[in-house]
Design a protein around this motif. Structure first.
Motif, PDB file in Angstrom:
ATOM      1  N   PRO A 105       0.851  -1.341  -0.007  1.00  0.00           N
ATOM      2  CA  PRO A 105       0.012   0.085  -0.196  1.00  0.00           C
ATOM      3  C   PRO A 105       0.833   1.453  -0.143  1.00  0.00           C
ATOM      4  CG  PRO A 105      -0.973  -1.700   1.659  1.00  0.00           C
ATOM      5  CD  PRO A 105       0.363  -2.192   1.123  1.00  0.00           C
ATOM      6  N   ASP A 106       2.329   1.213   0.423  1.00  0.00           N
ATOM      7  CA  ASP A 106       2.882   2.514   0.357  1.00  0.00           C
ATOM      8  C   ASP A 106       3.456   2.729  -0.870  1.00  0.00           C
ATOM      9  OD1 ASP A 106       4.531   0.092   0.561  1.00  0.00           O
ATOM     10  OD2 ASP A 106       6.220   1.450   1.202  1.00  0.00           O
ATOM     11  N   LEU A 107       3.114   2.030  -1.842  1.00  0.00           N
ATOM     12  CA  LEU A 107       3.758   2.218  -3.286  1.00  0.00           C
ATOM     13  C   LEU A 107       2.627   2.602  -4.146  1.00  0.00           C
ATOM     14  CD1 LEU A 107       6.037  -0.580  -3.906  1.00  0.00           C
ATOM     15  CD2 LEU A 107       6.732   1.574  -2.963  1.00  0.00           C
ATOM     16  N   LYS A 108       2.929   3.319  -5.265  1.00  0.00           N
ATOM     17  CA  LYS A 108       2.046   3.731  -6.366  1.00  0.00           C
ATOM     18  C   LYS A 108       2.650   3.464  -7.449  1.00  0.00           C
ATOM     19  CE  LYS A 108      -0.872   5.519  -3.653  1.00  0.00           C
ATOM     20  NZ  LYS A 108      -1.615   4.468  -2.628  1.00  0.00           N
ATOM     21  N   PRO A 109       2.156   2.419  -8.530  1.00  0.00           N
ATOM     22  CA  PRO A 109       1.041   1.632  -7.958  1.00  0.00           C
ATOM     23  C   PRO A 109       1.417   0.583  -6.859  1.00  0.00           C
ATOM     24  CG  PRO A 109       1.926   0.870 -10.293  1.00  0.00           C
ATOM     25  CD  PRO A 109       2.563   2.240  -9.738  1.00  0.00           C
ATOM     26  N   GLU A 110       0.406   0.270  -6.277  1.00  0.00           N
ATOM     27  CA  GLU A 110       0.617  -1.010  -5.227  1.00  0.00           C
ATOM     28  C   GLU A 110       0.754  -2.304  -5.610  1.00  0.00           C
ATOM     29  OE1 GLU A 110      -3.431  -1.153  -2.929  1.00  0.00           O
ATOM     30  OE2 GLU A 110      -2.462   0.657  -2.628  1.00  0.00           O
ATOM     31  N   LEU A 111       0.312  -2.749  -6.755  1.00  0.00           N
ATOM     32  CA  LEU A 111       0.464  -3.863  -6.978  1.00  0.00           C
ATOM     33  C   LEU A 111       1.873  -4.638  -7.355  1.00  0.00           C
ATOM     34  CD1 LEU A 111      -2.259  -3.969  -9.641  1.00  0.00           C
ATOM     35  CD2 LEU A 111      -2.450  -4.973  -7.319  1.00  0.00           C
ATOM     36  N   VAL A 112       2.072  -5.680  -6.375  1.00  0.00           N
ATOM     37  CA  VAL A 112       3.483  -6.248  -6.555  1.00  0.00           C
ATOM     38  C   VAL A 112       3.205  -7.513  -7.426  1.00  0.00           C
ATOM     39  CG1 VAL A 112       5.043  -7.934  -5.015  1.00  0.00           C
ATOM     40  CG2 VAL A 112       3.973  -5.730  -4.048  1.00  0.00           C
ATOM     41  N   LEU A 113       1.863  -8.498  -7.421  1.00  0.00           N
ATOM     42  CA  LEU A 113       1.719  -9.260  -8.144  1.00  0.00           C
ATOM     43  C   LEU A 113       0.284  -9.641  -8.447  1.00  0.00           C
ATOM     44  CD1 LEU A 113       3.304 -12.960  -8.335  1.00  0.00           C
ATOM     45  CD2 LEU A 113       0.945 -12.849  -7.471  1.00  0.00           C
ATOM     46  N   VAL A 114      -0.075  -9.863  -9.520  1.00  0.00           N
ATOM     47  CA  VAL A 114      -1.493 -10.373  -9.977  1.00  0.00           C
ATOM     48  C   VAL A 114      -1.682 -11.617 -10.716  1.00  0.00           C
ATOM     49  CG1 VAL A 114      -3.803  -9.652 -10.812  1.00  0.00           C
ATOM     50  CG2 VAL A 114      -2.560  -7.822  -9.708  1.00  0.00           C
ATOM     51  N   ARG A 162      -2.424 -17.119 -15.411  1.00  0.00           N
ATOM     52  CA  ARG A 162      -1.344 -16.072 -15.838  1.00  0.00           C
ATOM     53  C   ARG A 162      -1.176 -15.023 -14.857  1.00  0.00           C
ATOM     54  NH1 ARG A 162      -3.420 -15.599 -22.040  1.00  0.00           N
ATOM     55  NH2 ARG A 162      -5.040 -17.041 -21.406  1.00  0.00           N
ATOM     56  N   PHE A 163      -0.034 -14.380 -15.076  1.00  0.00           N
ATOM     57  CA  PHE A 163       0.315 -13.129 -14.225  1.00  0.00           C
ATOM     58  C   PHE A 163       0.002 -11.866 -14.947  1.00  0.00           C
ATOM     59  CE2 PHE A 163       3.620 -15.892 -12.742  1.00  0.00           C
ATOM     60  CZ  PHE A 163       3.560 -16.291 -11.436  1.00  0.00           C
ATOM     61  N   VAL A 164      -0.541 -11.144 -14.341  1.00  0.00           N
ATOM     62  CA  VAL A 164      -1.107  -9.799 -15.066  1.00  0.00           C
ATOM     63  C   VAL A 164      -0.139  -8.680 -14.570  1.00  0.00           C
ATOM     64  CG1 VAL A 164      -3.051  -8.236 -15.348  1.00  0.00           C
ATOM     65  CG2 VAL A 164      -3.519 -10.548 -14.820  1.00  0.00           C
ATOM     66  N   VAL A 165       0.763  -8.157 -15.590  1.00  0.00           N
ATOM     67  CA  VAL A 165       1.560  -7.348 -15.188  1.00  0.00           C
ATOM     68  C   VAL A 165       1.438  -5.842 -15.694  1.00  0.00           C
ATOM     69  CG1 VAL A 165       3.612  -9.047 -15.387  1.00  0.00           C
ATOM     70  CG2 VAL A 165       3.004  -7.816 -17.420  1.00  0.00           C
ATOM     71  N   GLY A 166       0.527  -5.516 -16.368  1.00  0.00           N
ATOM     72  CA  GLY A 166      -0.236  -4.187 -16.660  1.00  0.00           C
ATOM     73  C   GLY A 166       0.026  -3.056 -15.668  1.00  0.00           C
ATOM     74  N   ASP A 167      -0.365  -3.405 -14.424  1.00  0.00           N
ATOM     75  CA  ASP A 167      -0.375  -2.403 -13.258  1.00  0.00           C
ATOM     76  C   ASP A 167       0.499  -2.621 -12.182  1.00  0.00           C
ATOM     77  OD1 ASP A 167      -2.482  -0.794 -14.333  1.00  0.00           O
ATOM     78  OD2 ASP A 167      -4.072  -1.906 -13.547  1.00  0.00           O
ATOM     79  N   GLN A 168       1.553  -3.570 -12.345  1.00  0.00           N
ATOM     80  CA  GLN A 168       2.390  -4.076 -11.521  1.00  0.00           C
ATOM     81  C   GLN A 168       3.467  -2.979 -11.343  1.00  0.00           C
ATOM     82  OE1 GLN A 168       5.131  -7.141 -12.724  1.00  0.00           O
ATOM     83  NE2 GLN A 168       5.041  -7.927 -10.704  1.00  0.00           N
ATOM     84  N   HIS A 169       3.882  -2.641 -10.156  1.00  0.00           N
ATOM     85  CA  HIS A 169       4.960  -1.662  -9.622  1.00  0.00           C
ATOM     86  C   HIS A 169       6.223  -2.006 -10.649  1.00  0.00           C
ATOM     87  CE1 HIS A 169       7.956   0.514  -7.585  1.00  0.00           C
ATOM     88  NE2 HIS A 169       6.845   1.447  -7.299  1.00  0.00           N
ATOM     89  N   PRO A 170       6.928  -1.081 -11.000  1.00  0.00           N
ATOM     90  CA  PRO A 170       8.040  -1.612 -11.900  1.00  0.00           C
ATOM     91  C   PRO A 170       9.176  -2.212 -11.120  1.00  0.00           C
ATOM     92  CG  PRO A 170       7.325   0.750 -12.179  1.00  0.00           C
ATOM     93  CD  PRO A 170       6.532   0.113 -11.281  1.00  0.00           C
ATOM     94  N   SER A 171       9.485  -1.943  -9.862  1.00  0.00           N
ATOM     95  CA  SER A 171      10.378  -2.621  -9.012  1.00  0.00           C
ATOM     96  C   SER A 171      10.335  -3.953  -8.936  1.00  0.00           C
ATOM     97  CB  SER A 171      10.630  -1.959  -7.959  1.00  0.00           C
ATOM     98  OG  SER A 171       9.512  -2.050  -6.924  1.00  0.00           O
ATOM     99  N   PHE A 172       8.997  -4.598  -9.241  1.00  0.00           N
ATOM    100  CA  PHE A 172       8.821  -6.066  -8.781  1.00  0.00           C
ATOM    101  C   PHE A 172       8.823  -6.849 -10.246  1.00  0.00           C
ATOM    102  CE2 PHE A 172       7.022  -3.781  -4.986  1.00  0.00           C
ATOM    103  CZ  PHE A 172       7.763  -4.562  -4.229  1.00  0.00           C
ATOM    104  N   LYS A 173       8.794  -6.053 -11.506  1.00  0.00           N
ATOM    105  CA  LYS A 173       9.060  -7.008 -12.771  1.00  0.00           C
ATOM    106  C   LYS A 173      10.045  -7.857 -12.811  1.00  0.00           C
ATOM    107  CE  LYS A 173       6.011  -4.003 -15.114  1.00  0.00           C
ATOM    108  NZ  LYS A 173       5.537  -3.047 -16.323  1.00  0.00           N
ATOM    109  N   ASN A 174       9.862  -8.983 -13.122  1.00  0.00           N
ATOM    110  CA  ASN A 174      10.789 -10.287 -13.190  1.00  0.00           C
ATOM    111  C   ASN A 174      11.376 -10.581 -11.889  1.00  0.00           C
ATOM    112  OD1 ASN A 174      10.323 -10.202 -16.242  1.00  0.00           O
ATOM    113  ND2 ASN A 174      11.596  -8.522 -16.256  1.00  0.00           N
ATOM    114  N   ARG A 175      10.922 -10.275 -10.877  1.00  0.00           N
ATOM    115  CA  ARG A 175      11.539 -10.692  -9.365  1.00  0.00           C
ATOM    116  C   ARG A 175      10.518 -11.322  -8.666  1.00  0.00           C
ATOM    117  NH1 ARG A 175      13.815  -7.343  -5.581  1.00  0.00           N
ATOM    118  NH2 ARG A 175      12.296  -5.807  -5.800  1.00  0.00           N
TER     119      ARG A 175
END
Length: 167
Positions: A54-63, A68-81
């Motif tokens: 919740p402290d991040l914008k966007p706040e999604l870490v994983l969906v 399947r994984f939905v990466v459209g609204d994922q916070h960039p720092s978590f992509k591929n991690r």
């Protein structure tokens, strides 16, 4: 004494009736490691899994939706991690795997699932992750860990010169 036994019995029964119990945990890990953030939901008809910070914008870490994984609204720092510990969600295991942990991963992570039968979101757990540097590796160290030698030798050299000048 009979009253105390009854209250314990009622508590146990009330937990047994609940499909799952929300869990709050604190986890500490070191930078560079992979960490598992536990989350266990009822394994019947999970439609969507969400991990948020919740402290991040966007706040999604994983969906995870429809297998399947939905990466459209994922916070960039978590992509591929990030990944799920069990993509098949055996026994309701929807734990988050976070790879190559950094200090910026410090924070509270919330796990929730959308249940097909209930047609509703259910909060499962909140995990507070604390990330520390490995022992003997304070912040600002070099790749080979030789910060002390690289800084210490020039300082020692200056002290020797200063002492020689004074005497």
């Amino acid at each position: 004494m009979a009253g105390r036994g009854t209250s314990v019995c009622l508590t146990l029964v009330s937990f047994a009736v609940l499909p799952f119990v929300s869990a709050d945990q604190n986890i500490t890990t070191t930078t560079g490691e992979m960490v598992s953030l536990p989350c266990r939901a009822p394994n019947n008809k999970i439609r969507v899994i969400e991990w948020r910070r919740p402290d991040l914008k966007p706040e999604l870490v994983l969906v995870y939706r429809g297998g399947r994984f939905v990466v459209g609204d994922q916070h960039p720092s978590f992509k591929n991690r990030v990944d799920l510990q069990e993509r098949q969600m055996k026994d309701g295991n929807v734990s988050l795997m976070l790879k190559n942990v950094t200090n910026s991963d410090d924070g509270t992570y919330k796990c929730r699932v959308f249940m097909e039968e209930a047609h509703s979101w259910e909060h499962i757990s909140s995990i507070t992750l604390s990330v520390v540097d490995p022992p003997g590796q304070p912040g600002g160290h070099t790749e080979d860990g030789s910060v002390g030698l690289k800084v210490g030798l020039p300082v020692f050299g200056l002290l020797v010169v200063a002492v020689a000048i004074v005497f």
